[in-house]
Scaffold this active site. Sequence first.
Site, mmCIF file in Angstrom:
data_model
loop_
_atom_site.group_PDB
_atom_site.id
_atom_site.type_symbol
_atom_site.label_atom_id
_atom_site.label_comp_id
_atom_site.label_asym_id
_atom_site.label_seq_id
_atom_site.Cartn_x
_atom_site.Cartn_y
_atom_site.Cartn_z
ATOM 1 N N ARG A 187 1.437 13.762 10.102
ATOM 2 C CA ARG A 187 0.125 13.578 9.475
ATOM 3 C C ARG A 187 -0.296 12.175 9.926
ATOM 4 O O ARG A 187 0.393 11.185 9.650
ATOM 5 C CB ARG A 187 0.273 13.677 7.961
ATOM 6 C CG ARG A 187 -1.030 13.454 7.169
ATOM 7 C CD ARG A 187 -1.170 12.022 6.773
ATOM 8 N NE ARG A 187 -2.318 11.809 5.904
ATOM 9 C CZ ARG A 187 -2.772 10.603 5.590
ATOM 10 N NH1 ARG A 187 -2.201 9.527 6.051
ATOM 11 N NH2 ARG A 187 -3.801 10.472 4.794
ATOM 12 N N ASP A 245 0.853 -1.192 0.000
ATOM 13 C CA ASP A 245 0.000 0.000 0.000
ATOM 14 C C ASP A 245 0.892 1.245 0.000
ATOM 15 O O ASP A 245 0.804 2.098 0.889
ATOM 16 C CB ASP A 245 -0.944 -0.017 1.226
ATOM 17 C CG ASP A 245 -1.869 1.208 1.264
ATOM 18 O OD1 ASP A 245 -1.924 1.949 0.270
ATOM 19 O OD2 ASP A 245 -2.522 1.421 2.301
ATOM 20 N N ASN A 285 -2.679 2.980 12.957
ATOM 21 C CA ASN A 285 -3.765 1.995 12.910
ATOM 22 C C ASN A 285 -3.286 0.591 12.574
ATOM 23 O O ASN A 285 -3.900 -0.390 12.970
ATOM 24 C CB ASN A 285 -4.808 2.424 11.874
ATOM 25 C CG ASN A 285 -5.940 1.429 11.763
ATOM 26 O OD1 ASN A 285 -6.673 1.211 12.723
ATOM 27 N ND2 ASN A 285 -6.057 0.768 10.623
ATOM 28 N N HIS A 286 -2.205 0.492 11.803
ATOM 29 C CA HIS A 286 -1.779 -0.828 11.344
ATOM 30 C C HIS A 286 -0.283 -0.833 11.058
ATOM 31 O O HIS A 286 0.356 0.222 11.012
ATOM 32 C CB HIS A 286 -2.548 -1.219 10.081
ATOM 33 C CG HIS A 286 -2.581 -0.130 9.046
ATOM 34 N ND1 HIS A 286 -3.623 0.761 8.933
ATOM 35 C CD2 HIS A 286 -1.686 0.253 8.106
ATOM 36 C CE1 HIS A 286 -3.384 1.614 7.959
ATOM 37 N NE2 HIS A 286 -2.197 1.340 7.444
ATOM 38 N N GLU A 340 -6.047 12.470 9.624
ATOM 39 C CA GLU A 340 -6.955 12.077 8.542
ATOM 40 C C GLU A 340 -8.216 11.499 9.184
ATOM 41 O O GLU A 340 -8.218 10.374 9.670
ATOM 42 C CB GLU A 340 -6.290 11.020 7.655
ATOM 43 C CG GLU A 340 -7.139 10.671 6.460
ATOM 44 C CD GLU A 340 -6.807 9.312 5.851
ATOM 45 O OE1 GLU A 340 -7.109 9.127 4.668
ATOM 46 O OE2 GLU A 340 -6.266 8.435 6.541
ATOM 47 N N ASP A 344 -4.774 10.102 -2.660
ATOM 48 C CA ASP A 344 -5.748 9.018 -2.774
ATOM 49 C C ASP A 344 -6.763 9.348 -3.861
ATOM 50 O O ASP A 344 -6.642 10.347 -4.550
ATOM 51 C CB ASP A 344 -6.468 8.836 -1.430
ATOM 52 C CG ASP A 344 -5.548 8.209 -0.385
ATOM 53 O OD1 ASP A 344 -4.692 7.381 -0.764
ATOM 54 O OD2 ASP A 344 -5.681 8.556 0.802
ATOM 55 N N GLN A 367 -2.038 -5.570 5.941
ATOM 56 C CA GLN A 367 -1.939 -4.431 6.871
ATOM 57 C C GLN A 367 -2.760 -4.719 8.127
ATOM 58 O O GLN A 367 -3.818 -4.107 8.332
ATOM 59 C CB GLN A 367 -2.495 -3.153 6.218
ATOM 60 C CG GLN A 367 -1.607 -2.544 5.163
ATOM 61 C CD GLN A 367 -2.361 -1.503 4.356
ATOM 62 O OE1 GLN A 367 -3.331 -1.814 3.670
ATOM 63 N NE2 GLN A 367 -1.932 -0.266 4.419
ATOM 64 N N ASP A 391 -4.463 -4.589 11.649
ATOM 65 C CA ASP A 391 -4.727 -3.461 12.558
ATOM 66 C C ASP A 391 -4.050 -3.694 13.906
ATOM 67 O O ASP A 391 -4.160 -4.786 14.480
ATOM 68 C CB ASP A 391 -6.234 -3.313 12.799
ATOM 69 C CG ASP A 391 -6.935 -2.589 11.658
ATOM 70 O OD1 ASP A 391 -6.343 -2.493 10.567
ATOM 71 O OD2 ASP A 391 -8.073 -2.135 11.868
ATOM 72 N N ASP A 397 -2.412 8.928 10.028
ATOM 73 C CA ASP A 397 -3.205 8.164 9.070
ATOM 74 C C ASP A 397 -4.428 7.518 9.739
ATOM 75 O O ASP A 397 -4.337 7.016 10.860
ATOM 76 C CB ASP A 397 -2.275 7.064 8.513
ATOM 77 C CG ASP A 397 -2.870 6.325 7.350
ATOM 78 O OD1 ASP A 397 -3.126 6.964 6.317
ATOM 79 O OD2 ASP A 397 -3.086 5.106 7.467
HETATM 80 C C1 NOJ Z 1 -5.058 6.594 4.199
HETATM 81 C C2 NOJ Z 1 -3.978 6.878 3.221
HETATM 82 O O1 NOJ Z 1 -4.140 8.175 2.707
HETATM 83 C C3 NOJ Z 1 -4.079 5.825 2.145
HETATM 84 O O2 NOJ Z 1 -3.237 6.105 1.073
HETATM 85 C C4 NOJ Z 1 -3.797 4.483 2.762
HETATM 86 O O3 NOJ Z 1 -3.996 3.477 1.796
HETATM 87 C C5 NOJ Z 1 -4.704 4.201 3.948
HETATM 88 N N1 NOJ Z 1 -4.835 5.330 4.832
HETATM 89 C C6 NOJ Z 1 -4.195 3.035 4.770
HETATM 90 O O4 NOJ Z 1 -2.993 3.387 5.401
#
Ligand code: NOJ
Length: 563
Positions: A203, A65, A107-108, A253, A322, A173, A175, A205
């Site tokens: 930042r 990712d 988160n992960h 985010e 994204d 990924q 959690d 996530d």
């Molecule tokens: C948000 C990120 O902006 C995105 O690119 C990512 O795939 C997911 N979180 C998981 O980390």
Amino acid sequence: MRITDTADLWYKNAVIYCVDLETYLDSDGDGIGDLPGLTQRIDYLADIGVSCLWLMPFYPSPRRDNGYDISDMFGVDPRYGDHGDFVELVRVAHDRGIRVIVDLVINHTSDQHPWFRKSRASKETPYRDFYVWRSDTPPDTSEEAMFPGQEDGIWTYDEKTEEWYLHHFLHTQPDLNTANPQVREAITKTMGFWLQLGVDGFRVDAVPFAINQTTLSGADEHEFLEPHDYLRTLRAFLQRRSTGTSSAMILGEVNLPHEEQLAFFGGEDGDELTMQFDFTVNQKAFLSFAREDARPLAEALSERPQNLSTETQYANFLRNHDELTLDLLSAEQRDEVLDTFGPEQDMRFAGRGLRRRLPAMFDGDPRRIKMAYSLLFALPGTPVLFYGEEIGMGENLEVPGREAVRTPMQWSRDKNGGFSSARPSKLARKVVEGPFGPEHVNAAQARRDPDSLLHHIGRLARRYRDCPELGWGELRILEQPHQEVLAHRMTSGGQSMVLLHNLSPKSLVVPLRLDEQDQGSELIDLLQDGSCGIDAQQHTEVTLEGYGYRWLRMKRPGDPRLL
Ligand code: NOJ
């Protein structure tokens, strides 16, 4: 907890620029962008007026990712350089007055992270509880999977210990169990590490997933308190470790409606996230663009919570790395935006968004594109740019998924757009072709053209930075008769600006009625020559060309400022 009165809340009128190292500038010819490459471009960014660099994940990762699957939170992926290169970058950026924030993924981790390898090895290991496991067969969770094309649900069965583990994103990924104090401690240690290397914040996530108590295991066992306590702890730690008077920030985010975002700021106490991206305003802005009707955007801005503490701030953006997610819109609104800006299926992502950049969605119309960026900088809050936006890059739809917008930065019309000297087959990602390719869209050419988008954005960035009304001010939507026009007024410390944006191609005259105390003042145009008088009834009229925009500052008699 409060930031001290002497602290510099620099992020409240910063210009943030997001970089994916992989595709920015390759300094050693291996086809992959790197830290020394970015360091070479700090002066370019300073020239634009960027004051904060956001680095997307550059940590060791199997990259399922794009690096958001981290296998070592303290490391630097050797493809990008090493810690020495990182410190060089931070030093050069600071020298040019640019702060640096980095992605923090709480988160992960990657399934290759040593914690997960140990966790999945046996039910008895102390690392088992670093992740979220269940022994009973999970129900159908296909609706909850964030990448529906790639995953059927949020639980994956693991043969070794015959249990399921949680993952909201890819099954690679897993959690983290953020209810576990050891996990929390490990995350704060990570923050401490990068702060010590000089970063100015993070930042963060996927925040709502990270504190989603319903999916966490062992919450009772750990006497897991209120989930937001975790964010409070992170913020308090950040504050303790911020050096000098320049406070570090955490930009979260949180893709949720405004009223739900409020809790992530810590409500009126403001003791959780310092900043949050405004996904509502972003999505409503695109609805407004699609309809050429400013009302959805005006409504979204008006319903932003007003009672935030001084330390908090919204981050505005048009596009990011994204898909342009439209998940906060109603189904009909979403279809309207998808039909307008993504008429073909391959322009869409997961039924909820668009994998395109803005200039391509606007058919390359320079007036409309310039208006949209003027709006971005004129919105209450802090603007965030994604690399390449400043020169009007397009996407490459041949690149699958969300990576369509993460193509190599187009520096010049040379081979590979000046991104790398490697053979094209060795490049981290394919370069854009066609009308938005480097022959037509590149930074070198834009630098020489005074009418370029690059110069426009540079002017906006510098103007934004000397207009505290925008980053700090209070918003008022101004009444006027044209639905195509967003007219708003920003006021801070007794100073005001009036900002007008015409979302349509029609030329319009906008009558405005100002306040009693504005009598005798003049509206000075900050972007071009000109001014508008205000008559004795506090009326004024402003002409807007099709897709026109004006930034007008209220100049009271005797105002000593350099306008
Ligand atoms: C948000 C990120 O902006 C995105 O690119 C990512 O795939 C997911 N979180 C998981 O980390």
